[in-house]
Motif scaffolding. Sequence first.
Motif, PDB file in Angstrom:
ATOM      1  N   ALA A 420       0.840  -1.205   0.000  1.00 40.25           N
ATOM      2  CA  ALA A 420       0.000   0.000   0.000  1.00 40.25           C
ATOM      3  C   ALA A 420       0.869   1.247   0.000  1.00 40.25           C
ATOM      4  N   CYS A 421       1.961   1.187   0.772  1.00 37.54           N
ATOM      5  CA  CYS A 421       2.892   2.320   0.811  1.00 37.54           C
ATOM      6  C   CYS A 421       3.616   2.471  -0.532  1.00 37.54           C
ATOM      7  N   GLN A 422       4.076   1.354  -1.093  1.00 36.19           N
ATOM      8  CA  GLN A 422       4.830   1.385  -2.350  1.00 36.19           C
ATOM      9  C   GLN A 422       3.980   1.905  -3.502  1.00 36.19           C
ATOM     10  N   TYR A 423       2.719   1.486  -3.549  1.00 31.30           N
ATOM     11  CA  TYR A 423       1.852   1.874  -4.667  1.00 31.30           C
ATOM     12  C   TYR A 423       0.933   3.038  -4.317  1.00 31.30           C
ATOM     13  N   LYS A 424       1.266   3.697  -3.189  1.00 32.54           N
ATOM     14  CA  LYS A 424       0.655   4.975  -2.813  1.00 32.54           C
ATOM     15  C   LYS A 424      -0.875   4.909  -2.713  1.00 32.54           C
ATOM     16  N   ALA A 425      -1.356   3.893  -1.988  1.00 34.85           N
ATOM     17  CA  ALA A 425      -2.781   3.860  -1.652  1.00 34.85           C
ATOM     18  C   ALA A 425      -3.084   5.036  -0.735  1.00 34.85           C
ATOM     19  N   ASN A 426      -4.257   5.574  -0.859  1.00 37.85           N
ATOM     20  CA  ASN A 426      -4.615   6.745  -0.057  1.00 37.85           C
ATOM     21  C   ASN A 426      -4.724   6.393   1.424  1.00 37.85           C
ATOM     22  N   HIS A 427      -5.507   5.358   1.736  1.00 43.10           N
ATOM     23  CA  HIS A 427      -5.720   4.950   3.128  1.00 43.10           C
ATOM     24  C   HIS A 427      -5.564   3.436   3.263  1.00 43.10           C
ATOM     25  N   PHE A 428      -4.996   3.029   4.385  1.00 42.77           N
ATOM     26  CA  PHE A 428      -4.892   1.627   4.755  1.00 42.77           C
ATOM     27  C   PHE A 428      -5.502   1.485   6.147  1.00 42.77           C
ATOM     28  N   VAL A 429      -6.626   0.760   6.233  1.00 42.99           N
ATOM     29  CA  VAL A 429      -7.337   0.614   7.514  1.00 42.99           C
ATOM     30  C   VAL A 429      -7.226  -0.836   7.960  1.00 42.99           C
ATOM     31  N   MET A 430      -6.624  -1.030   9.119  1.00 47.17           N
ATOM     32  CA  MET A 430      -6.409  -2.376   9.643  1.00 47.17           C
ATOM     33  C   MET A 430      -7.416  -2.685  10.747  1.00 47.17           C
ATOM     34  N   VAL A 431      -7.995  -3.866  10.694  1.00 49.92           N
ATOM     35  CA  VAL A 431      -8.921  -4.328  11.731  1.00 49.92           C
ATOM     36  C   VAL A 431      -8.121  -5.096  12.777  1.00 49.92           C
ATOM     37  N   SER A 432      -8.105  -4.566  14.010  1.00 51.81           N
ATOM     38  CA  SER A 432      -7.400  -5.221  15.103  1.00 51.81           C
ATOM     39  C   SER A 432      -8.406  -5.704  16.143  1.00 51.81           C
ATOM     40  N   THR A 433      -7.934  -6.000  17.347  1.00 54.27           N
ATOM     41  CA  THR A 433      -8.777  -6.618  18.366  1.00 54.27           C
ATOM     42  C   THR A 433      -8.398  -6.130  19.750  1.00 54.27           C
ATOM     43  N   ASP A 434      -9.345  -6.212  20.693  1.00 51.45           N
ATOM     44  CA  ASP A 434      -9.023  -5.848  22.071  1.00 51.45           C
ATOM     45  C   ASP A 434      -8.051  -6.849  22.703  1.00 51.45           C
ATOM     46  N   LYS A 435      -7.892  -8.019  22.098  1.00 53.09           N
ATOM     47  CA  LYS A 435      -6.944  -9.012  22.621  1.00 53.09           C
ATOM     48  C   LYS A 435      -5.489  -8.593  22.387  1.00 53.09           C
ATOM     49  N   ALA A 436      -5.290  -7.528  21.580  1.00 53.04           N
ATOM     50  CA  ALA A 436      -3.935  -7.007  21.378  1.00 53.04           C
ATOM     51  C   ALA A 436      -3.479  -6.148  22.553  1.00 53.04           C
ATOM     52  N   VAL A 437      -4.384  -5.801  23.462  1.00 51.85           N
ATOM     53  CA  VAL A 437      -4.045  -4.989  24.632  1.00 51.85           C
ATOM     54  C   VAL A 437      -3.599  -5.900  25.765  1.00 51.85           C
ATOM     55  N   LYS A 438      -2.366  -5.696  26.237  1.00 49.47           N
ATOM     56  CA  LYS A 438      -1.781  -6.560  27.266  1.00 49.47           C
ATOM     57  C   LYS A 438      -2.086  -8.027  26.965  1.00 49.47           C
ATOM     58  N   PRO A 439      -1.628  -8.526  25.830  1.00 48.59           N
ATOM     59  CA  PRO A 439      -2.038  -9.856  25.371  1.00 48.59           C
ATOM     60  C   PRO A 439      -1.580 -10.968  26.308  1.00 48.59           C
ATOM     61  N   THR A 440      -2.407 -12.001  26.399  1.00 47.38           N
ATOM     62  CA  THR A 440      -2.069 -13.197  27.173  1.00 47.38           C
ATOM     63  C   THR A 440      -2.009 -14.423  26.265  1.00 47.38           C
ATOM     64  N   ASN A 441      -2.096 -14.192  24.958  1.00 46.84           N
ATOM     65  CA  ASN A 441      -2.073 -15.308  24.015  1.00 46.84           C
ATOM     66  C   ASN A 441      -1.352 -14.888  22.745  1.00 46.84           C
ATOM     67  N   VAL A 442      -0.973 -15.863  21.953  1.00 53.28           N
ATOM     68  CA  VAL A 442      -0.207 -15.614  20.739  1.00 53.28           C
ATOM     69  C   VAL A 442      -1.022 -14.801  19.745  1.00 53.28           C
ATOM     70  N   MET A 443      -2.299 -15.105  19.645  1.00 56.33           N
ATOM     71  CA  MET A 443      -3.132 -14.379  18.682  1.00 56.33           C
ATOM     72  C   MET A 443      -3.126 -12.878  18.977  1.00 56.33           C
ATOM     73  N   GLY A 444      -3.402 -12.505  20.219  1.00 52.78           N
ATOM     74  CA  GLY A 444      -3.425 -11.092  20.575  1.00 52.78           C
ATOM     75  C   GLY A 444      -2.077 -10.424  20.395  1.00 52.78           C
ATOM     76  N   ALA A 445      -1.001 -11.149  20.750  1.00 53.22           N
ATOM     77  CA  ALA A 445       0.345 -10.585  20.607  1.00 53.22           C
ATOM     78  C   ALA A 445       0.705 -10.398  19.136  1.00 53.22           C
ATOM     79  N   SER A 446       0.290 -11.339  18.279  1.00 59.09           N
ATOM     80  CA  SER A 446       0.593 -11.193  16.854  1.00 59.09           C
ATOM     81  C   SER A 446      -0.142  -9.989  16.257  1.00 59.09           C
ATOM     82  N   LYS A 447      -1.368  -9.732  16.719  1.00 58.97           N
ATOM     83  CA  LYS A 447      -2.100  -8.554  16.234  1.00 58.97           C
ATOM     84  C   LYS A 447      -1.457  -7.270  16.765  1.00 58.97           C
TER      85      LYS A 447
END
Length: 646
Positions: A420-447
């Motif tokens: 997206a950066c290389q081809y100059k997309a205007n906006h890149f919106v990523m969907v994340s999760t509340d499990k990324a906050v102080k993660p206790t599992n691999v899934m949350g930490a990877s996000k």
Amino acid sequence: MSFRKNLKKKIYSGDNFMNISDVRYLPRWVILAIDLFFISCAIFFSCYLIERLSFNSTRVFNNRLYVYALIMGISVFFMYIFRTYSGIIRHSTFIDLFKLFLATFCTTVAVGFISFTYYFLTGERMIYMSVPFLAIFFATSFMLLFLLRLFVKEFFHLVREVRRSTLRKRILVVGIDEQSVAVARAILDNPSLPYYVAGFITQRHDYHSAKLLGRPILNRDKLERNSKDDLLIDGVLLIKEMMSKEEMNSWVNLFLEKDLQVLKAPSVQKLRTSDMEGSIRSLQIEDLLNRKPIRIENDELRTRHFDKAVLITGGAGSIGSEIVRQVAALEPKLIVVLDQAETPLYEIEIEMRSKFPLIQFKFVLADISNRHRIEPLFQKYNFSMVYHAAAYKHVPLIEENPHEAILVNILGTKNLATLACQYKANHFVMVSTDKAVKPTNVMGASKRAAELFVQALQNTPANETKFITTRFGNVLGSNGSVIPHFKKQIEAGGPITITHPDIVRYFMTIPEACDLVLQAGTMGHGGEIFVFDMGEPVKILDLATRMIKLSGYEPHIDIKIIYTGLRPGEKLYEELLSDDATTLPTHHEKILISKDPDMLFDEIESLTNQIIRAALRREKVEVVQLLKSIVPEFKSNNSIYEVLDK
């Protein structure tokens, strides 16, 4: 004929009970005979009253038998002319009553004309005090015939109501406003519905002796003091759109306590008479968790998408497919829907081509971790907006296969973001999760690692793309979420399995979550993590208990609830903000910007390259150890990787 046959069948079949609802209609000659009987009664009453008023013994008729026969004959003639006997009495309408009026009026006029003509020709009176007699006769005959039809109509209505009330579910309608009354009237007017409106229920106390549509109005206190058997009711019907979340929860708690079935109906504007039975449904747990969606009126949303090329990854999933639907409504030039799940991708393709035939779609079966497969799409279509919803999200599975989370959640995000950066997309919106906050599992930490990479990429010198992250909790009805899982367990007769009695989660609807994702794309200036006010967290045990009761069962009796223990990587509660994060307000009070700690691009680039190489070697422990280096707050919980924290 049908009545005689039905009666004969009942008698000779040995069934001596005749249900009044089995009687279709009386033969016309019977109706005519009954009408003539009432005409004769009207003649007799008119004569009797005139004789009493005249204070002498003079007869009203000189030749009673002939005059009786004359009036009866004229009545039969006009009844035949106006067909007063042809209608089904219990379905009489104003037209039928008007025909009765015309028949009796014409009969009265004809008798009067004959009487005066007879007097003019012979000099003798055929009817003594003819004008008073005719007036009394007209009023009496019309009234008797009218009351007959009114009585029969009301009698059959009463029989139907009694029969309906015994064979159908007796329900109370919540509220006494116009919407509630209109819905109740629609139910009463539809005999095919399996519901009988037994009354209304309201919070107010000033209607204890009033009635609506002939039904009593109960106040909440009366329901609280009595059982459903005392009140002779089976359930309640509420209009969801007319209640706040707090009000509906208060009512539903009471109804479930009283073991009442809780039904919901749409507003009158949405209620289709042709499909009323399908419109009235049992209340679902989603209705109680639902909040009024937070929508931001933003003209820029349409401007940003109209006639543009849009890429949506994970477009066959719960969140991604709803993003596809909402973006399609904004009339972009092209939507590229990318997913690696073949069947769901095919299903969303069929739906979209049917609903939006004028929008150009491209459905791509691909893995986002394969840069060589993804890059040609950026080269060819020159995307303006990229919505990144593709991810592995199931905590226990990812805990067992951490390398797969790295390849999809981190490498896949890295591929998309750098392209997206290389081809100059205007906006890149990523969907994340509340499990990324102080993660206790691999899934949350990877996000969380993916969030850090996207944030760092925002600050690189050559970047022109605005990278935005949205973070929210559990989504109602999403694939693999707890509510569909509980529904299947209830349908199977139980038990419901809960990992821990104290576990709590945030919930939001799929359309609401996707609306946030789209709005964030227009609100963000780049580098932000948008967090959403999820309201109060929901205790999963309370959720399961309510779902069992709403399904008509008793928790722990009909459907057991058992505790299985926390799964690997699972924690009791989720958070949307880390302890060291600060928040900034936006122009909407329910949407905040989380200012989480970030990293330099060179640092996160080096770390992600290391963890990707470890994932390709399938080195699980090394993968998790490197992940803890990228996300220092990642502390494993109920997992074999807890030893790495020591």
